[in-house]
Design an enzyme around this catalytic site. Structure first.
Site, mmCIF file in Angstrom:
data_model
loop_
_atom_site.group_PDB
_atom_site.id
_atom_site.type_symbol
_atom_site.label_atom_id
_atom_site.label_comp_id
_atom_site.label_asym_id
_atom_site.label_seq_id
_atom_site.Cartn_x
_atom_site.Cartn_y
_atom_site.Cartn_z
ATOM 1 N N LYS A 32 20.802 -10.707 -17.455
ATOM 2 C CA LYS A 32 20.466 -9.557 -16.608
ATOM 3 C C LYS A 32 21.665 -8.623 -16.471
ATOM 4 C CE LYS A 32 17.801 -10.620 -13.091
ATOM 5 N NZ LYS A 32 17.604 -11.386 -11.849
ATOM 6 N N MET A 113 18.320 -19.149 -7.956
ATOM 7 C CA MET A 113 18.102 -18.561 -6.644
ATOM 8 C C MET A 113 17.386 -17.218 -6.739
ATOM 9 S SD MET A 113 20.667 -17.548 -3.645
ATOM 10 C CE MET A 113 20.493 -15.827 -4.065
ATOM 11 N N ARG A 346 14.686 -6.935 -20.492
ATOM 12 C CA ARG A 346 14.920 -8.144 -21.293
ATOM 13 C C ARG A 346 13.858 -8.190 -22.383
ATOM 14 N NH1 ARG A 346 13.059 -12.096 -16.423
ATOM 15 N NH2 ARG A 346 11.188 -10.944 -15.960
ATOM 16 N N HIS A 464 -7.140 -43.370 -41.505
ATOM 17 C CA HIS A 464 -8.193 -42.634 -42.203
ATOM 18 C C HIS A 464 -8.583 -41.399 -41.408
ATOM 19 C CE1 HIS A 464 -12.449 -41.866 -43.298
ATOM 20 N NE2 HIS A 464 -11.946 -42.014 -44.519
ATOM 21 N N ARG A 571 -5.593 -36.595 -54.373
ATOM 22 C CA ARG A 571 -5.661 -38.060 -54.248
ATOM 23 C C ARG A 571 -7.018 -38.470 -54.785
ATOM 24 N NH1 ARG A 571 -3.450 -36.232 -49.205
ATOM 25 N NH2 ARG A 571 -1.432 -37.174 -48.723
ATOM 26 N N ARG A 627 -3.504 -37.256 -59.192
ATOM 27 C CA ARG A 627 -2.768 -38.517 -59.148
ATOM 28 C C ARG A 627 -3.698 -39.673 -59.489
ATOM 29 N NH1 ARG A 627 -0.380 -40.414 -53.513
ATOM 30 N NH2 ARG A 627 -2.584 -40.817 -53.150
ATOM 31 N N GLU A 772 8.894 -42.032 -55.168
ATOM 32 C CA GLU A 772 8.587 -42.495 -53.818
ATOM 33 C C GLU A 772 9.130 -43.892 -53.551
ATOM 34 O OE1 GLU A 772 4.313 -42.431 -53.325
ATOM 35 O OE2 GLU A 772 3.967 -42.905 -55.418
ATOM 36 N N SER A 791 7.401 -35.393 -58.597
ATOM 37 C CA SER A 791 6.950 -34.959 -57.280
ATOM 38 C C SER A 791 7.391 -36.016 -56.275
ATOM 39 C CB SER A 791 5.425 -34.813 -57.286
ATOM 40 O OG SER A 791 4.978 -34.471 -55.999
ATOM 41 N N THR A 794 7.128 -38.043 -50.237
ATOM 42 C CA THR A 794 8.097 -38.309 -49.161
ATOM 43 C C THR A 794 7.548 -39.240 -48.087
ATOM 44 O OG1 THR A 794 7.457 -36.171 -48.256
ATOM 45 C CG2 THR A 794 9.533 -36.278 -49.464
ATOM 46 N N ASP A 796 5.825 -42.119 -48.689
ATOM 47 C CA ASP A 796 6.205 -43.454 -49.153
ATOM 48 C C ASP A 796 7.711 -43.575 -49.321
ATOM 49 O OD1 ASP A 796 4.135 -45.330 -49.347
ATOM 50 O OD2 ASP A 796 3.212 -44.175 -50.970
ATOM 51 N N CYS A 859 5.108 -33.621 -52.228
ATOM 52 C CA CYS A 859 3.684 -33.656 -51.909
ATOM 53 C C CYS A 859 3.395 -34.534 -50.718
ATOM 54 C CB CYS A 859 2.868 -34.077 -53.115
ATOM 55 S SG CYS A 859 3.217 -35.767 -53.621
ATOM 56 N N TYR A 879 8.346 -26.374 -55.768
ATOM 57 C CA TYR A 879 7.273 -26.087 -54.810
ATOM 58 C C TYR A 879 7.191 -27.165 -53.744
ATOM 59 C CZ TYR A 879 4.793 -29.770 -57.225
ATOM 60 O OH TYR A 879 4.457 -30.982 -57.746
HETATM 61 P P1 ADP Z 1 13.997 -11.973 -10.934
HETATM 62 O O1 ADP Z 1 15.002 -12.482 -11.887
HETATM 63 O O2 ADP Z 1 13.297 -13.016 -10.155
HETATM 64 O O3 ADP Z 1 13.115 -10.952 -11.550
HETATM 65 P P2 ADP Z 1 15.509 -9.787 -9.863
HETATM 66 O O4 ADP Z 1 16.966 -9.965 -9.637
HETATM 67 O O5 ADP Z 1 15.119 -9.060 -11.067
HETATM 68 O O6 ADP Z 1 14.843 -11.216 -9.807
HETATM 69 O O7 ADP Z 1 14.928 -9.090 -8.582
HETATM 70 C C1 ADP Z 1 13.601 -9.188 -8.190
HETATM 71 C C2 ADP Z 1 13.084 -7.843 -7.754
HETATM 72 O O8 ADP Z 1 13.906 -7.309 -6.746
HETATM 73 C C3 ADP Z 1 13.109 -6.814 -8.851
HETATM 74 O O9 ADP Z 1 11.951 -6.857 -9.583
HETATM 75 C C4 ADP Z 1 13.188 -5.523 -8.086
HETATM 76 O O10 ADP Z 1 11.896 -5.086 -7.759
HETATM 77 C C5 ADP Z 1 13.925 -5.908 -6.844
HETATM 78 N N1 ADP Z 1 15.295 -5.419 -6.926
HETATM 79 C C6 ADP Z 1 16.333 -5.995 -7.563
HETATM 80 N N2 ADP Z 1 17.431 -5.246 -7.448
HETATM 81 C C7 ADP Z 1 17.089 -4.169 -6.727
HETATM 82 C C8 ADP Z 1 17.788 -2.989 -6.275
HETATM 83 N N3 ADP Z 1 19.082 -2.786 -6.559
HETATM 84 N N4 ADP Z 1 17.107 -2.083 -5.588
HETATM 85 C C9 ADP Z 1 15.801 -2.280 -5.329
HETATM 86 N N5 ADP Z 1 15.094 -3.340 -5.689
HETATM 87 C C10 ADP Z 1 15.719 -4.276 -6.397
HETATM 88 MG MG MG Z 2 2.587 -42.752 -52.206
HETATM 89 MG MG MG Z 3 13.595 -9.488 -12.470
#
Ligand code: ADP
Ligand code: MG
Ligand code: MG
Length: 904
Positions: A32, A113, A346, A464, A571, A627, A772, A791, A794, A796, A859, A879
């Site tokens: 991030k 967190m 991301r 089977h 086979r 075979r 084999e 061939s 693998t 056996d 094979c 192959y």
């Molecule tokens: P997570 O990884 O769970 O997405 P984020 O750090 O992206 O957590 O934050 C969650 C939400 O908090 C974001 O989607 C955004 O809406 C809000 N947020 C984060 N930073 C800010 C900011 N500087 N100002 C306003 N809203 C924020």
């Molecule tokens: Mg065999």
């Molecule tokens: Mg986020």
């Protein structure tokens, strides 16, 4: 001295600290933080802020929860810089600055967190903000959010009492949404919240903005070692020593009114890959409101009406970021009084369909190269197109009642049928059927073909059921020992549940899971135009050939349509298992003299010839490797145990027989069973896997080899006469000594000459062998003298190298070996590079010293495994050969192996 803090405007310094390696930038600043700073450097509007590094987190943890030396001073300096950039003051009453404190590890990680918003607010700061903005409701709403988030996230308090307090206030004021609470109610809420914290938490809610910032930062660091973060890392195989970064970001407010809002945006559709923005937003909202689901969000298309300028700018930024990262982006944004801010970007998660389409579209758009497009699709994603799957939504609230071996991928839903005839009948009636058996036998094939899926309570990965299922692309789960089948009551019991025949069951051959009832599936789509395109590109890059393991014209034709360049393994014994043919085969095996054996063999030749002709036609112009008979003959006979039971049963009935007619009939039957038992006993071996099988059959019963060779050449001549272009190749199995091959080859050549002479027409053919057995690998220079091609069998070769019988091992000790990490990989799933791979290398060196350009292939089932395919590419094999349904995967994996080798 270690630097702990980088401002969002200091991406260059961060890059310089890690040798300009972007992966290490992400390691240092977290995903991030790295992207926020990166976006800022691109001119994308990002609020001012800074990142406290993952190294600081690690130092904090190593130092038992003490902030490392110098860290806090760096934070204070960075806050000063933010104040300067924003023109606001943190903790001050003159245009107050609030911040968000956000965790961010190198890999996005649920379990870390949660974000705390509005950090820096207290009564004094709130008053100043109200004065400045004139918006009491907005400021107090932000304040109550801070206390609530801080208490739950940083102080770890239970969230319910806070929601309860909110509910009370809503009730008192007769409003439904928190957003509609009048200012005095919000003020009272903040006070109630703080009173609750004072009463229940050891740490009171800190009023000092710097205390808030420090406590929140420390809480993010601590959360790295929280139980759920730990568990997630275990599951996702993420290292424990990466640490998390902390991002401190100036708050921007989406909750200042209807000219503001917040939302999430994908640069393309993550479900189907369509190149169209996809997202949701809310006006007058903050933070997690959009994902929390308690207010109905709006689709992103409507943003153009609500906030036209922001919408246009957002579209341009999405394009810009895609160009920069050359990947589909998942963004978070907030609009404050009409001004757009990006809060995160991301790489977006996507379905298999979307992954394929996006890769192709991006290459077409010139964002990435074709090679990159090929590299971005995973083998699993290609596999997804070949098999129906259970939809993730339907699995969300289901638990499997049992698990077996996931031997053939895909989802199957159908009614339970316990015998193949019923399965076939129901199948003909258009019903979806899951055939449930202890184990399947050759006699069951018609029922297996009629079924949508196969479930057995015993039997391993090469049972089977497993082989046939894979061959025909039927989802199958085998060895589900928790399932108890009672044929008397025709019920299946698993745990406390009982299913009657005709009731619904769902099996997942991809995971091995079994569910009761009817689980929703999503359909496969192999004609998908983007998949076809990306596989076509894969073919441009790969050098390894891809052939099919196929025994049947229809299957061969399908394999060819999936891109197979011939048959790497037919086979031929599978053709013997047909219920109409099996008695002839049994007659051949149990014939008391050569004359009777030859008679049976003549009949067998008739149907073999037709089989082979069908294969040559399906693979016209492409090589077809046939075979010679491989398995020990007892596999075609009833089992000794079964015969014995039958014999005892007949004897009992004889004792009780009342009339002469019955006695006579029973005596006749007994004598037949007795005869058969004698034959079976004669063929009984202690270790059939290492007994009379493979080339040893052809040596001891040369008439079998002659029959099969004749069938091959007659079929070839016949197809050639019709104008076809057959390319027969006969393969001799289980050779361990060159002389074995030399003798069989002589036989085959003689038969070929005879057939060609009779027909007055010649057909080009080859004779080769399988490697084999370790001794074959070690003496390959001699073997190659007599072989046009080699061939690697693998399956056996792995069994004989490890001295492990796969069927026995996979049901038993191999599981423990894998669990205890004695073996890290199942050698039957992925070629064991160190042992089996080494033998293959020796075999190749030896064979090439005799015939430098000798054709070589694999094979075994490994031929469809991406890691094994990469190994085969690196060893320069000609192959790989795998079942029809793995061919698209193999084409992609072979291309990826070629690209990886080219890149290094
Ligand atoms: P997570 O990884 O769970 O997405 P984020 O750090 O992206 O957590 O934050 C969650 C939400 O908090 C974001 O989607 C955004 O809406 C809000 N947020 C984060 N930073 C800010 C900011 N500087 N100002 C306003 N809203 C924020
Ligand atoms: Mg065999
Ligand atoms: Mg986020």
């Amino acid at each position: 001295m270690t630097r702990w803090v980088y401002g969002f405007d200091e991406i260059d310094a961060a890059k310089a600290a890690v040798d300009d390696d972007w992966d290490r930038v992400r390691g240092l600043l977290g995903g991030k933080g790295a992207n926020l700073a990166d976006m800022a450097s691109l001119g994308v509007p990002v609020p001012p802020g800074f990142t406290i590094t993952t190294e600081a987190c690690n130092a904090f943890i190593a130092g038992d929860g003490a902030l490392p030396d110098g860290l806090w001073d760096e934070v204070l300096t960075a806050v000063r810089d933010m104040e300067e950039a924003s023109g606001k003051t943190y903790g001050g009453t003159d245009n107050p600055l609030l911040v968000a404190v956000r965790s961010g590890a190198k890999f996005s990680m649920p379990g870390m967190m949660d974000t705390v918003l509005n950090v820096g607010l207290n009564d004094e700061v709130a008053a100043a903000m109200i004065e400045r903005t004139g918006d009491e409701r907005f400021v107090l709403d932000s304040h109550r959010r801070l206390v609530q988030m801080f208490a739950t996230v940083v102080l770890g308090m239970d969230g319910d009492p806070f929601e309860e307090i909110l509910r009370e206030h809503r009730g008192t004021h007769g409003v439904i949404n928190d957003a509609d609470l009048p200012p005095e109610a919000l003020r009272a809420t903040v006070d109630s919240f703080r009173a609750h914290v004072r009463a229940r938490s050891a740490t009171p809610f800190p009023e000092d903005p710097y205390d808030q910032l420090r406590l929140a930062t420390e809480a993010v660091f601590h959360s790295w070692n929280s139980r759920r973060a730990f568990d997630y890392r275990r599951a996702a195989k993420i290292a424990d020593d990466l640490g998390t970064a902390v991002n401190v970001v100036a708050m921007v407010f989406g909750n200042t009114g209807t000219n503001s809002g917040t939302g999430v945006l994908m640069s393309r559709n993550p479900t189907n890959g369509e190149p169209k923005l996809e997202g949701d937003y809310l006006l007058n909202a903050q933070g997690e409101d959009v994902v929390a689901g308690n207010r109905e969000t709006k689709p992103i298309e409507q943003l153009a009406d609500d906030l036209p300028d922001a919408a246009e700018e957002l579209g341009a930024i999405a394009r810009r970021l895609e160009e920069h990262y050359r990947e589909m982006q998942d963004m978070e944004f907030t609009v404050e009084d009409g001004t757009l801010w990006l809060l995160q970007t991301r790489t977006g998660k996507r379905t298999a369909q979307a992954a394929v389409r996006i890769a192709v579209d991006m290459a077409d758009e010139g964002l990435i190269t074709k090679a990159e497009a090929v590299g971005r699709v995973t083998p699993d994603q290609v596999d997804f197109f070949l098999h129906p799957q259970f939809s993730p939504e339907s699995l969300a609230d289901l638990t499997a009642v049992a698990q077996g071996l996931n031997v053939s991928p895909g989802a199957a839903v159908g009614v339970v049928a316990f015998d193949p005839d019923l399965a076939e009948r129901w199948g003909r009636d258009g019903r979806d059927v899951v055939l449930v058996r202890h184990e399947t036998k050759p006699d069951d094939v018609h029922g297996m073909l009629a079924a949508t899926g196969i479930l057995t309570s015993s039997g391993g990965r090469t049972s089977h059921a497993a082989l046939v299922a894979r061959q025909f692309g039927k989802p199958a789960v085998t060895g589900a020992s928790a399932i108890d089948i009672d044929m008397a009551s025709r019920t299946l019991t698993v745990g406390n549940d009982t299913l009657h025949e005709g009731e619904w069951i769902s099996i997942d051959g991809t995971s091995g899971n079994i569910y009761l009832g009817k689980v929703e599936t999503v359909a496969p789509d192999l004609d998908n135009e983007w998949l076809t395109t990306v596989l076509g590109w894969a073919d441009e890059f790969r050098t390894l050939g891809v052939r099919a393991n196929s025994d049947e014209p229809e299957d061969a034709a399908r394999a060819r349509s999936y891109g197979a360049e011939g048959i790497g393994l037919c086979r031929t014994e599978h053709m013997f298992f047909d219920p109409e043919r099996l008695p002839i085969v049994q007659r051949m095996i149990t014939a008391p003299n050569l004359a009777e054996r030859k008679e049976a063999l003549d009949e067998m030749r008739e149907f073999q010839r037709a089989d082979f002709a069908g294969l040559f036609e399906a693979m016209d112009g492409l090589p077809v490797i046939l075979r010679l008979l491989d398995p020990p003959l007892h596999e075609f006979l009833p089992s000794w145990e079964e015969l014995h039971r039958h014999q005892t049963d007949l004897q009992l009935r004889l004792v009780r027989a009342a009339d002469l007619e019955t006695v006579e009939r029973l005596v006749r039957e007994l004598s037949e069973v007795h005869d058969m038992l004698g034959r079976v006993e004669a063929l009984r071996e202690t270790n059939p896997m290492l007994g009379l099988r493979g080339v040893r059959l052809g040596i001891t019963m040369p008439e079998i080899t002659r029959m099969q060779a004749r069938a091959v050449f007659e079929a070839a001549v016949e197809v050639a006469e019709r104008g076809g272009d057959p390319k027969p190749e006969i393969m001799v199995p289980l050779v361990s000594e060159a002389t074995e091959l030399a003798r069989q080859r002589q036989l085959i050549d003689e038969v070929a000459e005879a057939v060609f002479e009779e027909a007055g027409r010649r057909v080009e053919y080859q004779v080769g062998t399988m490697i084999e057995v370790p001794r074959a690998a070690l003496t390959s220079e001699d073997i190659a003298e007599h072989a046009d091609f080699l061939s690697f069998g693998t399956n056996d070769l792995t069994q004989t190298t490890f001295a492990i019988s796969r069927d026995d091992a996979e049901q038993a000790f191999l599981l423990q070996y894998l669990a205890d990490k004695i073996l890290t990989e199942n050698p039957f799933a992925s070629i064991d590079a160190k042992g089996v791979g080494r033998l293959m290398g020796i075999a190749l060196d030896g064979a090439r010293s005799t015939k430098p350009a000798i054709e070589t292939g694999v094979c075994g089932e490994h031929g469809g495994d991406p890691a094994s395919i990469a190994l085969c590419h690196d060893m320069g094999l000609t192959y790989v050969s795998c079942s029809a349904y793995r061919i698209p995967v193999a084409r992609l994996a072979a291309a990826q192996a070629a690209l990886a080798a080219g890149a290094s």
